[in-house]
Motif scaffolding. Structure first.
Motif, PDB file in Angstrom:
ATOM      1  N   ASN A 159       0.532  -1.595  -0.787  1.00  0.00           N
ATOM      2  CA  ASN A 159       0.135  -0.031  -0.060  1.00  0.00           C
ATOM      3  C   ASN A 159       0.698   1.158   0.445  1.00  0.00           C
ATOM      4  OD1 ASN A 159      -2.877  -0.893   0.344  1.00  0.00           O
ATOM      5  ND2 ASN A 159      -2.228  -1.682   2.041  1.00  0.00           N
ATOM      6  N   LYS A 220      -9.044   7.449   1.790  1.00  0.00           N
ATOM      7  CA  LYS A 220      -9.620   5.816   0.950  1.00  0.00           C
ATOM      8  C   LYS A 220      -9.684   5.247   2.017  1.00  0.00           C
ATOM      9  CE  LYS A 220     -10.354   3.080  -2.644  1.00  0.00           C
ATOM     10  NZ  LYS A 220      -9.517   2.550  -3.822  1.00  0.00           N
ATOM     11  N   ALA A 225      -4.560   8.049   0.645  1.00  0.00           N
ATOM     12  CA  ALA A 225      -5.014   7.789   0.083  1.00  0.00           C
ATOM     13  C   ALA A 225      -3.722   8.967  -1.083  1.00  0.00           C
ATOM     14  CB  ALA A 225      -6.240   8.141  -1.359  1.00  0.00           C
ATOM     15  N   ILE A 229      -0.802   7.825  -9.026  1.00  0.00           N
ATOM     16  CA  ILE A 229      -1.039   6.154  -9.403  1.00  0.00           C
ATOM     17  C   ILE A 229       0.039   5.885 -10.522  1.00  0.00           C
ATOM     18  CG2 ILE A 229      -2.580   4.748 -10.959  1.00  0.00           C
ATOM     19  CD1 ILE A 229      -3.649   8.490  -8.926  1.00  0.00           C
ATOM     20  N   LYS A 367      -6.271  -2.108 -14.316  1.00  0.00           N
ATOM     21  CA  LYS A 367      -6.397  -1.915 -12.929  1.00  0.00           C
ATOM     22  C   LYS A 367      -6.141  -0.227 -12.696  1.00  0.00           C
ATOM     23  CE  LYS A 367      -3.698  -3.697  -8.360  1.00  0.00           C
ATOM     24  NZ  LYS A 367      -2.616  -4.534  -8.590  1.00  0.00           N
ATOM     25  N   ALA A 368      -5.211   0.297 -12.562  1.00  0.00           N
ATOM     26  CA  ALA A 368      -4.347   2.045 -12.738  1.00  0.00           C
ATOM     27  C   ALA A 368      -5.474   2.505 -12.907  1.00  0.00           C
ATOM     28  CB  ALA A 368      -3.051   2.325 -12.994  1.00  0.00           C
ATOM     29  N   LYS A 370      -8.873   2.147 -12.917  1.00  0.00           N
ATOM     30  CA  LYS A 370     -10.069   2.431 -11.408  1.00  0.00           C
ATOM     31  C   LYS A 370      -9.087   2.443 -10.405  1.00  0.00           C
ATOM     32  CE  LYS A 370     -12.093  -2.226 -13.508  1.00  0.00           C
ATOM     33  NZ  LYS A 370     -13.832  -1.336 -13.311  1.00  0.00           N
ATOM     34  N   GLU A 371      -7.889   2.959 -10.135  1.00  0.00           N
ATOM     35  CA  GLU A 371      -7.790   3.336  -8.651  1.00  0.00           C
ATOM     36  C   GLU A 371      -7.022   4.854  -9.234  1.00  0.00           C
ATOM     37  OE1 GLU A 371      -3.335   2.572  -7.668  1.00  0.00           O
ATOM     38  OE2 GLU A 371      -4.047  -0.053  -7.839  1.00  0.00           O
ATOM     39  N   TRP A 374     -11.306   6.576  -8.672  1.00  0.00           N
ATOM     40  CA  TRP A 374     -11.076   7.052  -7.222  1.00  0.00           C
ATOM     41  C   TRP A 374     -11.626   7.923  -6.763  1.00  0.00           C
ATOM     42  CZ3 TRP A 374      -9.621   8.987  -3.138  1.00  0.00           C
ATOM     43  CH2 TRP A 374      -9.696   8.942  -2.223  1.00  0.00           C
TER      44      TRP A 374
END
Length: 463
Positions: A159, A220, A225, A229, A367-368, A370-371, A374
């Protein structure tokens, strides 16, 4: 990491240590970027000679061509064009209007995606940084991997709990440093390898962003967060060049050496027997100037010229080209294996390696993205532009592959009544946007209604 986890103040020398270590890693990662711009290893080559006393020195008079090839750029551009040459389609799982999200992304998104693919392919990873500008508007920018240091926790999920961004100002010796952590960012300056707080920033440390007069920190699910990214090229985050650099270097060396030889064979080699002097340089000068040289009774001068084995050179270069395409998972468009009008299956086989490579990056980028979404949806919620779930935002990469259009059209026609019209439209080579095409078809059908009487164009009619 212990300083951060224990919420102790991060010392300037700790940040400087992070930067110094990262610069060593970044110097290796930018090799792919160097090769993209044809700054290959061959451009640094020197040819040496040994002096009479045995010392190795650079031979400045030797022929030294440095022919850097553009193979890496070709392979990267193929990948970029194939994967994001056509704009990525953004959708939503529910039938919800996502125009507010598209407006926040703007037209710049279609330009950012190719640059992200290119950067990740060259360096293994690049970063996308969402931020809120001084006017309170959502914006984003690419941060090169050379300018950002991720700091992860100690779990296997890695993380991102903090990050250091640093960059040099144009025409200045000052390096700006930003330390991003939970809910705040601290600004520093590095001058002459010394880091101090940036005195030009009034609010320091500051919240991640301001909207109106309120400061916010990206958070988040109760966790920090960090608004950076990672867009990785693959799981190892390494450059595409890693897998075929040796073949490019060999190609460059062979091409340059061949060019050297071709230039050198234009000059004659003199075989002098029974030369009465001791200075070889003087003998060559006499040959060129006076067309003769003094030799003894058993001596003589023979003139020879070297030959270049071009057939062997060309054969080896052809083999290297095949290896570069194979190791680089590219498409060799010069191949004649499939004839002038290859079938759809043959074209898919031709693109199979490129598709395999692109699929790995597509999975990482989805995937990136979608981050990233956010942050977009969070901003939309804060500013009252709608509530969206980032997990429901979809991304479709419209890959650009050569196809046999006639064959594709025939398949679409034969599929009528077997599969849905929407699926047929989605796979038709002339359709870029399925929803737009469906609306056009509905408008055409509604414009022609056979149940309505056709009006008399003269306006007279029957009385």
């Amino acid at each position: 990491n212990e300083l951060i986890e224990n919420e102790k103040p991060v010392k300037e020398d700790v940040i400087k240590e992070y930067i110094n270590k990262h610069q060593l890693v970044a110097s290796e990662a930018v090799t792919g970027e160097n090769y993209y711009f044809k700054r290959n290893e061959i451009t640094k080559r020197h040819i040496y000679k040994y002096t009479n006393d045995g010392q190795k020195v650079i031979d400045h008079d030797a022929t030294n061509n440095k022919l850097a090839s553009g193979w890496h750029k070709l392979l990267v551009d193929q990948k970029v064009g194939y994967l994001v040459g056509s704009a990525v389609t953004i959708g939503y799982d529910d039938n919800k209007d996502i125009q507010p999200l598209l407006d926040l992304l703007g037209d710049e998104f279609d330009d950012v995606m190719p640059e992200l693919v290119k950067g990740a392919s060259n360096k293994g990873v690049d970063w996308l940084h969402p931020f809120i500008d001084e006017n309170g508007d959502f914006d984003y920018m690419i941060v090169p991997m050379q300018e950002f240091i991720p700091i992860y926790d100690n779990t296997k999920r890695k993380n991102l709990i903090a990050g250091i961004r640093f960059y040099e100002l144009d025409h200045d010796d000052i390096t700006k440093v930003e330390f991003w952590e939970s809910n705040q960012v601290t600004y520093y300056e590095m001058i002459n390898n010394s880091i101090t707080l940036d005195s030009s920033v009034e609010d320091n440390p500051a919240p991640h962003f301001y909207y109106g007069n309120t400061g916010y920190g990206w958070s988040k699910e109760g966790k920090t967060a960090i608004p950076f990214i990672a867009f990785k090229n693959n799981n190892e985050a390494v450059s595409d060049l890693t897998f075929y650099k040796d073949f490019i270097d060999m190609y460059d060396t062979l091409m340059s050496d061949t060019a050297n030889t071709l230039e050198d064979v234009q000059e004659f080699l003199y075989e002098i027997k029974g030369y009465s002097g001791t200075d070889m340089e003087q003998a060559v000068t006499n040959l060129k100037r006076y067309k003769g040289v003094a030799v003894d009774s058993e001596g003589g001068v023979n003139i020879k010229q070297g030959d270049v084995p071009m057939d062997s050179v060309n054969s080896y270069l052809d083999r290297l080209v095949e290896d570069i395409y194979a190791q680089g998972q590219g498409v060799n468009t010069n191949t004649d294996k499939f004839g002038n009008s290859p079938s759809g299956i043959a074209l898919k086989f031709l693109f199979s390696l490129l598709d395999m490579k692109a699929n790995v990056l597509e999975r990482k980028f989805t995937k990136a993205l979608k981050e990233f979404m956010w942050f977009v949806t969070e901003y939309a919620s804060i500013t009252g532009q709608g509530d969206f779930e980032p997990g429901k935002v979809t991304f479709t990469f419209n890959k650009s592959m050569l196809m046999n259009e006639r064959e594709n059209a025939e398949i679409a026609q034969m599929s009528k009544g077997v599969i849905s019209d929407e699926t047929i439209l989605k796979n038709h080579s002339w359709v870029d946007d399925v929803q737009t095409e469906k609306k056009r078809m509905e408008e055409e059908q509604s414009a022609v209604n056979l149940d309505e009487p056709v009006s008399d164009p003269t306006g007279e009619g029957d009385e």
